[in-house]
Structure formats: C-alpha cells, structure tokens
Motif scaffolding. Structure first.
Motif, PDB file in Angstrom:
ATOM      1  N   CYS A  14     -12.147  -4.571   8.239  1.00 38.81           N
ATOM      2  CA  CYS A  14     -11.626  -5.808   7.664  1.00 38.81           C
ATOM      3  C   CYS A  14     -11.618  -5.720   6.147  1.00 38.81           C
ATOM      4  O   CYS A  14     -10.748  -6.300   5.485  1.00 38.81           O
ATOM      5  CB  CYS A  14     -12.496  -6.996   8.079  1.00 38.81           C
ATOM      6  SG  CYS A  14     -12.390  -7.410   9.812  1.00 38.81           S
ATOM      7  N   ALA A  15     -12.612  -5.056   5.612  1.00 37.83           N
ATOM      8  CA  ALA A  15     -12.718  -4.928   4.161  1.00 37.83           C
ATOM      9  C   ALA A  15     -13.651  -3.779   3.841  1.00 37.83           C
ATOM     10  O   ALA A  15     -14.452  -3.353   4.678  1.00 37.83           O
ATOM     11  CB  ALA A  15     -13.238  -6.222   3.546  1.00 37.83           C
ATOM     12  N   GLU A  44     -15.174 -11.633  -3.920  1.00 33.20           N
ATOM     13  CA  GLU A  44     -13.973 -10.925  -4.358  1.00 33.20           C
ATOM     14  C   GLU A  44     -14.301  -9.833  -5.377  1.00 33.20           C
ATOM     15  O   GLU A  44     -13.597  -8.826  -5.467  1.00 33.20           O
ATOM     16  CB  GLU A  44     -12.964 -11.916  -4.925  1.00 33.20           C
ATOM     17  CG  GLU A  44     -12.400 -12.848  -3.860  1.00 33.20           C
ATOM     18  CD  GLU A  44     -11.368 -13.806  -4.408  1.00 33.20           C
ATOM     19  OE1 GLU A  44     -11.002 -13.657  -5.595  1.00 33.20           O
ATOM     20  OE2 GLU A  44     -10.927 -14.685  -3.657  1.00 33.20           O
ATOM     21  N   ILE A  63     -14.974  -6.665  -3.347  1.00 35.19           N
ATOM     22  CA  ILE A  63     -13.988  -6.146  -2.407  1.00 35.19           C
ATOM     23  C   ILE A  63     -13.165  -5.035  -3.050  1.00 35.19           C
ATOM     24  O   ILE A  63     -12.506  -5.234  -4.067  1.00 35.19           O
ATOM     25  CB  ILE A  63     -13.071  -7.266  -1.893  1.00 35.19           C
ATOM     26  CG1 ILE A  63     -13.885  -8.265  -1.057  1.00 35.19           C
ATOM     27  CG2 ILE A  63     -11.945  -6.689  -1.044  1.00 35.19           C
ATOM     28  CD1 ILE A  63     -13.088  -9.462  -0.586  1.00 35.19           C
ATOM     29  N   ARG A 118     -11.123  -3.075  -0.884  1.00 41.29           N
ATOM     30  CA  ARG A 118      -9.890  -3.106  -0.102  1.00 41.29           C
ATOM     31  C   ARG A 118     -10.072  -4.093   1.031  1.00 41.29           C
ATOM     32  O   ARG A 118     -11.109  -4.153   1.676  1.00 41.29           O
ATOM     33  CB  ARG A 118      -9.587  -1.712   0.468  1.00 41.29           C
ATOM     34  CG  ARG A 118      -8.336  -1.673   1.351  1.00 41.29           C
ATOM     35  CD  ARG A 118      -7.925  -0.227   1.644  1.00 41.29           C
ATOM     36  NE  ARG A 118      -8.966   0.510   2.324  1.00 41.29           N
ATOM     37  CZ  ARG A 118      -9.118   0.548   3.648  1.00 41.29           C
ATOM     38  NH1 ARG A 118      -8.306  -0.146   4.419  1.00 41.29           N
ATOM     39  NH2 ARG A 118     -10.062   1.260   4.207  1.00 41.29           N
ATOM     40  N   ASP A 119      -9.040  -4.926   1.273  1.00 38.19           N
ATOM     41  CA  ASP A 119      -9.090  -5.847   2.394  1.00 38.19           C
ATOM     42  C   ASP A 119      -7.817  -5.709   3.226  1.00 38.19           C
ATOM     43  O   ASP A 119      -6.784  -5.278   2.740  1.00 38.19           O
ATOM     44  CB  ASP A 119      -9.257  -7.296   1.919  1.00 38.19           C
ATOM     45  CG  ASP A 119      -8.054  -7.787   1.149  1.00 38.19           C
ATOM     46  OD1 ASP A 119      -7.154  -8.338   1.789  1.00 38.19           O
ATOM     47  OD2 ASP A 119      -8.028  -7.625  -0.092  1.00 38.19           O
ATOM     48  N   SER A 165      -6.156 -11.785   4.303  1.00 38.75           N
ATOM     49  CA  SER A 165      -6.497 -12.668   3.189  1.00 38.75           C
ATOM     50  C   SER A 165      -7.033 -13.976   3.711  1.00 38.75           C
ATOM     51  O   SER A 165      -6.741 -14.397   4.823  1.00 38.75           O
ATOM     52  CB  SER A 165      -5.261 -12.930   2.326  1.00 38.75           C
ATOM     53  OG  SER A 165      -4.257 -13.572   3.082  1.00 38.75           O
TER      54      SER A 165
END
Length: 239
Positions: free
Chosen positions: A136-137, A225, A228, A230-231, A234
């Motif tokens: 997911c991330a 954020e 993070i 890479r996600d 959103s």
C-alpha cells in the motif's frame, strides 16, 4: 549481518549495521515465547504467575482495555487470559532495548512485519491486505516502530472485546510510533474498533496511522506524508 529465526510462530529477522551478532535478541524472544505464550500449558500466562514482567503485561492489557472502551480485551468471557495483543510488541521492543544496551545503534528488528527501525533511514513496505505481492505504501522511518494489524495472515483472530465477535470494518491498520509496545497495542486495539479505530489511533499520543477500510479506501495521518516514499492509493484522515 542479517539473521532470521522462527520464534513465536513467525519469522523474526535482525539486520545489523553495527558490530555484533544479536544473539541476545533471539535468546530473549525464545524466552518470552516460553514464558508468555497462551498456547503453552507451562507458560507463566497459563499458570497465572505473579512477577514483575507479568504485572507489567497485565497493566498494559488493562490500560488499553480502558483506553479503547473495551474493544481491546485480553480476557473475554468464556476465554482464558490471552495477552497476545500486547506481548509481541512488548517483547520485541525489549529486544531492541537489549541491542541499544550493547551499544548497537543501527538495526532493523522485524517480527512478522512489526518492527523497530533504528540508527538510519529504513524503507518499510506496508503490505497490501489483499495481495501479498504488493504494498500500500513504502515508509522511510528512523528510530521508530511500525506495527500492522489485519486479518490476512491469521484470519479473523482479532476480536472486538465489546462483542466477542471478529473485528469488522477494516482490512488493515498500521501505526507508526516511538516504540513497538505502543505501535502494536494501538494497532490491535484500533483494528478491533473497526472504522472508528482510525480516528482513535490517530488521536493516541505520538501515533501516526495508515488504514485500509473494508471499502478499500486508504486513509492516513497528514503527518505521515513526510514518511511516505511511495503510495499506491490516495486518501486523507477524516476530520
């Protein structure tokens, strides 16, 4: 040095970037499994032992039962005392503390996806709850702990202590905190609460949250954020 052993019914890996062999980590975790497993008839949990460690574990269970309004509960009606929602994070955090006491500062200790990352930036993938080959991330974390609760590894093992039924409303919930005791307990309690657990976990001191609800919406703490890398979806935290 990277080493993996199977303890507590899961693979536990230790990646060291300082000198040392990490043997104390695996010795302690094996000891913790013997002492605190609810599945061993001779464990201190099953025998009802009263010592400093057991008192601390019981205190943490009581604290999170109170804080979660009973969604987290180590003693369900008709069931024996089961502190599993506390013990893993608590034991792995103590193992990380053992490394620091030995002067080891740069390491990643990962117990079945719940981990302590120290000394440098580590890339941590948050598994997609429906596809083990995707994430997911990816988070960049340093001197923090990450814990995820979900039903994708062990089935519906997290129960809502208020109903005794399997938790509903979330596919997974990840917490980033300063220590794994907190991250693991908060993620377990929040997952048991269902969708309401997202905002509850976000409100816990020092905790950042990434959650996937039953409708596959991804929500996270705004402060997350910054971590993070890479996600794949959103979303934002609800107000």
């Amino acid at each position: 040095m990277r080493r993996v052993e199977h303890i507590m019914g899961m693979p536990i890996s230790l990646d060291l970037r300082d000198e040392g062999d990490g043997q104390a980590v695996f010795d302690w975790l094996a000891e913790a499994d013997r002492r605190f497993s609810p599945f061993r008839a001779d464990s201190e949990v099953c025998l009802g032992a009263d010592n400093q460690d057991m008192r601390e574990i019981r205190r943490l269970c009581e604290e999170y039962e109170l804080r979660s309004g009973g969604a987290f509960r180590a003693r369900l009606p008709g069931h024996a005392f089961d502190p599993s929602g506390i013990v893993k994070g608590w034991a792995v955090q103590r193992a990380a503390d053992l490394l620091r006491a030995q002067g080891i500062r740069s390491f990643c200790l990962n117990a079945g996806g719940d981990l302590v990352a120290a000394g440098r930036l580590w890339s941590v993938g948050i598994r997609h709850p429906e596809d083990a080959h995707q994430v997911c991330a990816v988070l960049a974390v340093q001197d923090r702990a990450v814990a995820t609760s979900g039903a994708y590894e062990r089935g519906e093992h997290v129960l809502d202590g208020r109903t005794g039924e399997p938790a509903r409303g979330l596919l997974s919930l990840t917490v980033v905190a300063d220590d794994l005791t907190t991250a693991d307990a908060v993620s377990t309690a929040a997952f048991a609460m269902g969708r309401d657990g997202i905002a509850w976990a976000h409100a816990q001191p020092g905790c950042l949250v990434l959650a996937v609800d039953e409708h596959r919406r991804v929500r996270w703490s705004p402060e997350l954020e910054d971590l993070i890398v890479r996600d794949t979806a959103s979303g934002t935290m609800p107000g």
